[in-house]
Design an enzyme around this catalytic site. Structure first.
Site: not given
Ligand code: FAD
Ligand code: NAP
Length: 330
Positions: A136, A139-140
């Site tokens: 992701c 997300c990261d």
């Protein structure tokens, strides 16, 4: 203390298919309950710009899903933050156990559990998950400011992730096992024009390389699939974007599946092999897997559930009542 909740229509999943089913089932006065699962809003909450949702030239995925939730709620869908761990479809009313302890019973069920990211299954991938290996980018990606990153895959997700990661990374290497991308032409065009992205064609990931103290990724070992030659690419982050598999755990032993686990529905319909059980969205769709097609199937499922209930009525079980029944299994 656990409780039992009965509803005419239970919707499992809160992606575009689930929320659209909620809007339609509510407007049919079926007072649906929608259980959101572990990822409220579904896959689009893991992306940024969505450019192919009709009516919005550009909308952020998470914003779109907040709007869909609000829409379903405003129409009358009861939205519950719970995860279904077991679904008994052997007789009506169908019974769904929630992780919360609640038992949901229903006269019809709409399965909209979508799909989840696939992994390569390498031991080193598993070892560094959360320590440099991710599926992701939104997300990261932020953790890799000024670092080198590799993305594995050649579909829309891989190319979008690679493009997004250039906001942070000094360089992104897109590693693909062929020299042709599945991604849409508009994305391929952006990829070619982005000076930070370098494709590495005809290569596959053999191993994620890293260190232990502290745990982190230092690079990847890759193989040229044509020549067999092994080489290393230094990087701090590895984003695996090799596709998605249907989230069919609740039904895979009971309903027919095909093409790698997608639930089979009747032609031009969301009906499954069990009367009263409908399936919509990425759970059933091995072909298009788009937000708009998932939403369309959510609509179909709710209309078909409405018709089914009109023809077959509620479940015989005396437990079938629209009134929430609390504290049954105290
Ligand atoms: P999903 O969105 O997968 O939602 C599934 C839902 O089911 C989740 O809410 C989950 O919590 C719930 N669930 C699962 N198991 C359970 C359970 N046991 N109990 C309760 N709930 C459960 N499509 C586009 O059209 N345009 C795009 O720009 C686009 N970008 C994308 C970017 C990325 C990074 C990804 C991964 C996908 C993208 N897609 C895009 C594809 C799109 O997101 C999917 O086609 C769509 O979200 C599928 O909708 P769905 O409702 O079937 O399921
Ligand atoms: P996908 O289209 O199935 O692409 C997966 C990619 O990973 C393919 O290029 C495939 O290679 C590669 N791959 C698969 N297994 C591999 C393995 N074991 N090792 C190495 N490479 C592997 O999946 P996706 O990109 O996640 O997209 C899923 C769906 O969501 C699609 O329908 C897509 O259109 C949709 N989506 C849409 C958007 C958008 O509209 N903007 C954005 C993201 C996703 P091959 O090509 O060689 O098979």
């Amino acid at each position: 203390m656990s409780e039992t909740r009965h509803t005419k229509v239970l919707i499992i999943g809160s992606g575009p298919a689930g929320y659209t089913a909620g809007v339609y089932a509510s407007r049919a006065m079926l007072n649906p309950i929608l259980v959101q699962g572990i990822e409220p809003g579904g896959q689009l909450t893991t992306t940024t710009e969505v450019e192919n949702w009709p009516g919005d030239t550009e909308v952020q995925g998470p914003d779109l899903m907040v709007r869909m939730e609000a829409h379903a709620k405003a129409m009358g869908t009861e939205i519950i933050g719970d995860i279904i761990s077991d679904l008994d479809m052997s007789e009506r009313p169908f019974k769904a156990k929630g992780d919360s302890g609640t038992l949901y019973t229903c006269d019809a069920v709409i399965l909209a559990t979508g799909a989840r990211a696939k992994w390569l299954g390498l031991p080193s991938e598993e070892k560094y998950k959360g320590f440099g290996v991710s599926a992701c980018a939104t997300c990261d990606g932020f953790f890799y400011r000024g670092q080198e990153i590799v993305v594995i895959g050649g579909g829309n997700t891989a190319v979008e992730e690679a493009l997004f990661l250039t906001n942070f990374a000094s360089k992104v290497t897109l590693i693909h096992r062929r020299d042709e991308l599945r991604a849409e032409m508009i994305l391929q065009d952006r990829l070619k024009k982005n000076p930070k992205i370098e494709p590495l064609w005809f290569h596959q990931l053999e191993e994620v390389l890293g260190e232990d103290n502290p745990t982190g990724v230092t690079g990847v070992r890759v193989k040229n699939v044509k020549t067999g030659e092994i080489s290393e690419v230094p990087c701090k982050g590895v984003f695996v974007a090799i596709g998605h598999a249907p989230a069919n755990e609740l039904v895979k032993d009971v309903l027919e599946t095909h093409m790698g686990g997608y639930v089979v529905t009747k032609p031009d319909s969301t009906e499954t092999s069990i009367p009263g059980v409908f399936a919509a969205g990425d759970l059933t769709d091995h072909k298009y897997r788009q937000a708009v097609t998932s939403a369309g199937m959510g609509c179909m499922a709710a209309l078909e559930a409405e018709r089914f209930l009109a023809e077959h009525g509620p479940s015989d079980d005396a437990a079938a009542s629209d009134t929430p029944k609390a504290a049954v299994d105290a």
